[in-house]
Design a protein around this motif. Structure first.
Motif, short mmCIF file in Angstrom:
data_model
loop_
_atom_site.label_atom_id
_atom_site.label_comp_id
_atom_site.label_asym_id
_atom_site.label_seq_id
_atom_site.Cartn_x
_atom_site.Cartn_y
_atom_site.Cartn_z
N LEU A 1 -21.83 18.85 15.01
CA LEU A 1 -22.46 17.84 14.19
C LEU A 1 -21.98 18.03 12.74
O LEU A 1 -22.10 19.12 12.18
CB LEU A 1 -23.99 17.98 14.26
N THR A 2 -21.43 16.99 12.13
CA THR A 2 -20.85 17.10 10.79
C THR A 2 -21.72 16.33 9.79
O THR A 2 -22.10 15.19 10.02
CB THR A 2 -19.43 16.53 10.74
N VAL A 3 -22.02 16.97 8.65
CA VAL A 3 -22.82 16.36 7.59
C VAL A 3 -22.21 16.74 6.25
O VAL A 3 -21.69 17.84 6.06
CB VAL A 3 -24.30 16.79 7.64
N LEU A 4 -22.27 15.80 5.29
CA LEU A 4 -21.79 16.05 3.93
C LEU A 4 -22.92 16.40 2.98
O LEU A 4 -22.71 17.14 2.01
CB LEU A 4 -21.06 14.80 3.40
N ASP A 5 -24.09 15.87 3.24
CA ASP A 5 -25.22 16.03 2.33
C ASP A 5 -26.08 17.21 2.77
O ASP A 5 -26.49 17.30 3.93
CB ASP A 5 -26.05 14.74 2.30
N ARG A 6 -26.38 18.12 1.85
CA ARG A 6 -27.23 19.26 2.16
C ARG A 6 -28.64 18.83 2.54
O ARG A 6 -29.31 19.51 3.33
CB ARG A 6 -27.26 20.21 0.97
N GLU A 7 -29.09 17.71 1.97
CA GLU A 7 -30.43 17.25 2.30
C GLU A 7 -30.54 16.73 3.73
O GLU A 7 -31.65 16.49 4.22
CB GLU A 7 -30.84 16.15 1.31
N SER A 8 -29.40 16.50 4.39
CA SER A 8 -29.42 16.04 5.78
C SER A 8 -29.66 17.18 6.76
O SER A 8 -29.74 16.93 7.97
CB SER A 8 -28.10 15.35 6.13
N MET A 9 -29.78 18.40 6.28
CA MET A 9 -29.96 19.53 7.19
C MET A 9 -31.29 19.46 7.94
O MET A 9 -31.38 19.90 9.09
CB MET A 9 -29.85 20.84 6.42
N ARG A 10 -32.32 18.91 7.30
CA ARG A 10 -33.60 18.79 8.00
C ARG A 10 -33.47 17.83 9.18
O ARG A 10 -34.00 18.08 10.26
CB ARG A 10 -34.67 18.29 7.03
#
Length: 660
Positions: free
Chosen positions: A567-576
């Protein structure tokens, strides 16, 4: 292990190095530029008004730069300072004087011979007129010119007038000539020469004193403008001296290697005064772009006038073209160890500006003077705009340049730039050091509200097109890796000593991976990049966008038989949000390693915290190389542990729906 190393004959380029800072501090941005612009305008006005003073001084400074290396070599050879300086200056100006005298004599000879070529010129014009008779354009133009000439030369008709109205005769003007005295004749000859001779003498004196006092002038300049920063001021002086001196010396060598063969070739072709045209070519090629054209136009006109046929014109034109190609593609790249640091457009603009300011001499001095301005902008912060406007160094680093092209919606140019960089690096390195950092810039702008939804969609669409355009390169790298594996199986000891590259990735044959975009279209693009690199490694990979992770669609994902789900995410706030997705994916594919790629700096402690306490993912990494290693790892997945057995299922189900 597959090792990525591409030999290109150059030192590896660290694309992550910041070439120029893109953002300015708020205080610097609020600083008014009006004082600087006013100072520049005042300086230009002073240079224009007092050009009679500054022009000889500029010539003397540039000659000092050119002659200083010769004086230094004579000094190191044990020659006294006075002998080295006076001898160098004397030889230089004797050479320039002899050069000027020869040019003047050749020009006077050409002026005497021009009337002999009148018949050839008339014959060629007549032949051109006959060649254009079909269209009758030249014929009509010549008839119009003849009619105009006849009307202008026709005398006025006499009008009969009565004696009463006859005009009074006008008085006859009489001019009295008196023979000039010998002194007056001598003064009429000397007066036009006084200005150039005085300027030449002033330049000679200034050059001698500058060479004598070079070290003292350097120390005084440092004390005046850079006493607080000796290192930067010294570096600026050395940079300016090296660039200007090397430019003048190398340009002289290039011009000589052009002018001497030109004179010999014109002599063999039978062009009159071939020596003159070779010497003029040496001088005129100091003028950028315009000089070579003028140097070629004069001999071509003489070839047109000297011979009755057209063969001499064609041969002369071929000689110039051959010498230009040889000089531009062989001699100049061989002799120029380093360029002047000016962009081609800056050279043209500088030539126009200095020609307007100081005339033909300013045109000759335009390039070295502009080099000095670029050096000034490189080392003095107030004049940094000069280096940005005139220099040839890129003002945006690769990731910023790519982001700018994506923001402008121009994936074609972004692809061209990417292909240029991919000539020296592999796809995984380009994504790691350029493409993903560019998307991080976009994500940062989106988070602070500087990127609208429309702009964000344009960036994501352009980035997706870029990844699709690079698919062909990915296929080529996949075939290249298969050949490497074959060679390695035949020779196991091959490439065992190659450790110069950090991009060492495991093979992916027999591994099945699922790449998923986290929460936005930009996350989807990073998942597509990861898919391409995994495919290069030989893995069986599939990709799905973040839309497929909605609660009503996530069960439709082909998770059966997968060895890893990333799973790839750029935004740290998307970790939740990613935490709940990891739990759902672990329930859907208990036999797969489920991990998160957070495209930001994540230290080992933070990754361990996410892994053990928060996300329960099998891995949390921040680099594409680590993501590939973890996705292709043969380690078993960690078992899923629910903190609240009674409500884990409901929380896991509600979590993504609430966050989505």
């Amino acid at each position: 292990m597959l090792r990525f190393s591409r030999k290109s004959g150059k030192e590896p380029v660290n694309m992550a190095v910041e070439l120029h800072p893109l953002t300015l501090s708020r205080a610097a941005a609020e600083t008014s530029k009006l004082p600087t612009l006013a100072a520049i305008a005042a300086t230009v006005a002073v240079l224009y008004i007092a050009r009679d003073v500054f022009l000889p001084l500029a010539i003397a400074i540039l000659l000092t730069f050119a002659l200083a290396p010769v004086v230094s070599r004579l000094r190191r050879a044990g020659c006294p300072r006075s002998v080295a300086v006076v001898g160098t200056v004397t030889m230089a100006f004797l050479f320039l004087s002899a050069f000027g005298v020869m040019v003047a004599l050749q020009i006077s000879e050409v002026a005497r011979d021009v009337p002999r070529y009148q018949s050839n010129i008339v014959e060629k014009v007549r032949s051109l007129k006959e060649a254009g008779s079909d269209s009758q354009i030249l014929d009509r133009l010549s008839r119009v010119m003849e009619r105009i000439s006849v009307e202008l030369s026709r005398p006025e008709k006499d009008v009969a007038v009565s004696p009463a109205t006859a005009p009074e005769p006008k008085p006859l003007l009489v001019e009295i000539f008196s023979p000039q005295r010998p002194i007056e004749i001598l003064m009429s000859v000397i007066n036009p020469l006084l200005g150039p001779l005085a300027t030449a003498g002033l330049v000679i004196v200034v050059v001698i004193f500058m060479l004598f006092e070079r070290e003292d002038l350097r120390d005084r300049f440092i004390r005046l403008v850079g006493y607080g920063d000796l290192h930067r001021t010294t570096e600026a002086l050395q940079d300016a001296g090296a660039r200007v001196g090397q430019y003048l010396l190398m340009q002289l060598v290039v011009n000589i290697t052009y002018g001497v063969p030109l004179a010999i070739g014109l002599w063999f072709l039978g062009i009159p005064n071939a020596l003159l045209w070779g010497m003029l070519a040496i001088m005129l090629r100091f003028v950028p772009y315009i000089g070579p054209v003028i140097a070629a136009a004069l001999p071509l006109f003489l070839a047109f006038a000297a011979a009755p046929g057209w063969s001499l014109v064609v041969l002369t034109l071929g000689l110039f073209i051959a010498l230009e190609l040889l000089s531009n593609n062989v001699v100049e790249p061989l002799l120029y160890g380093s360029r002047t640091g000016l962009s081609p457009l800056a050279i043209i603009v500088a030539a126009i500006f200095w020609a307007w300011l100081w005339g033909p001499v300013g045109l000759v001095l335009s390039t070295p003077l502009t080099v000095c301005l670029v050096v000034l902008g490189r080392h003095v912060r107030q004049f940094e705009f000069l280096e940005i406007l005139l220099g040839n160094e890129p003002v945006l680093n690769p990731k910023e340049r790519l982001y700018q092209r994506l923001l402008a919606g121009d994936p074609d140019e972004a692809t061209d730039n990417a292909e240029e960089m991919l000539e020296e690096m592999y796809l995984v390195e380009f994504y790691d050091t350029v493409a993903i950092p560019a998307l991080l810039l976009a994500e940062s702008d989106r988070m602070r509200g500087a990127l609208t939804e429309e702009q964000g969609a344009r960036v994501a669409e352009s980035a997706g097109t870029l990844v699709a355009n690079l698919e062909e390169i990915a296929v080529e790298e996949e075939d290249e890796d298969k050949d490497k594996d074959k060679d390695k199986s035949e020779d196991p000891d091959r490439d065992t000593d190659e450790k110069e590259n950090d991009y060492e990735l495991p093979p992916g044959e027999g591994r099945s991976v699922l790449c998923l975009g986290g929460r936005s279209a930009l996350d989807d693009v990073t998942a597509m990049m990861l898919l391409q690199v995994l495919r290069v490694q030989g893995a069986d990979v599939n990709y799905f966008s973040h839309e497929a992770l909605r609660p009503q669609k996530i069960k439709e994902l082909p998770t059966e038989g997968r060895h890893a789900i990333v799973l790839t995410v750029l935004d740290r706030e998307s970790m939740r949000h990613a935490k709940f997705l990891v739990r759902r994916l672990k329930r859907l594919a208990p036999g797969a390693r489920v991990g998160i790629v957070l495209w930001q700096d994540v230290d080992e402690h933070e990754a361990a915290k996410f892994l053990v306490e928060e996300t329960q993912a099998d891995f949390v990494v921040s680099a594409i190389t680590d993501a590939i290693r973890e996705a292709l790892s043969t380690e078993p997945p960690q078992p899923f542990k629910s903190a609240h057995p009674g409500s884990a299922g409901r929380a896991a189900v509600r979590g993504p729906a609430h966050d989505a």
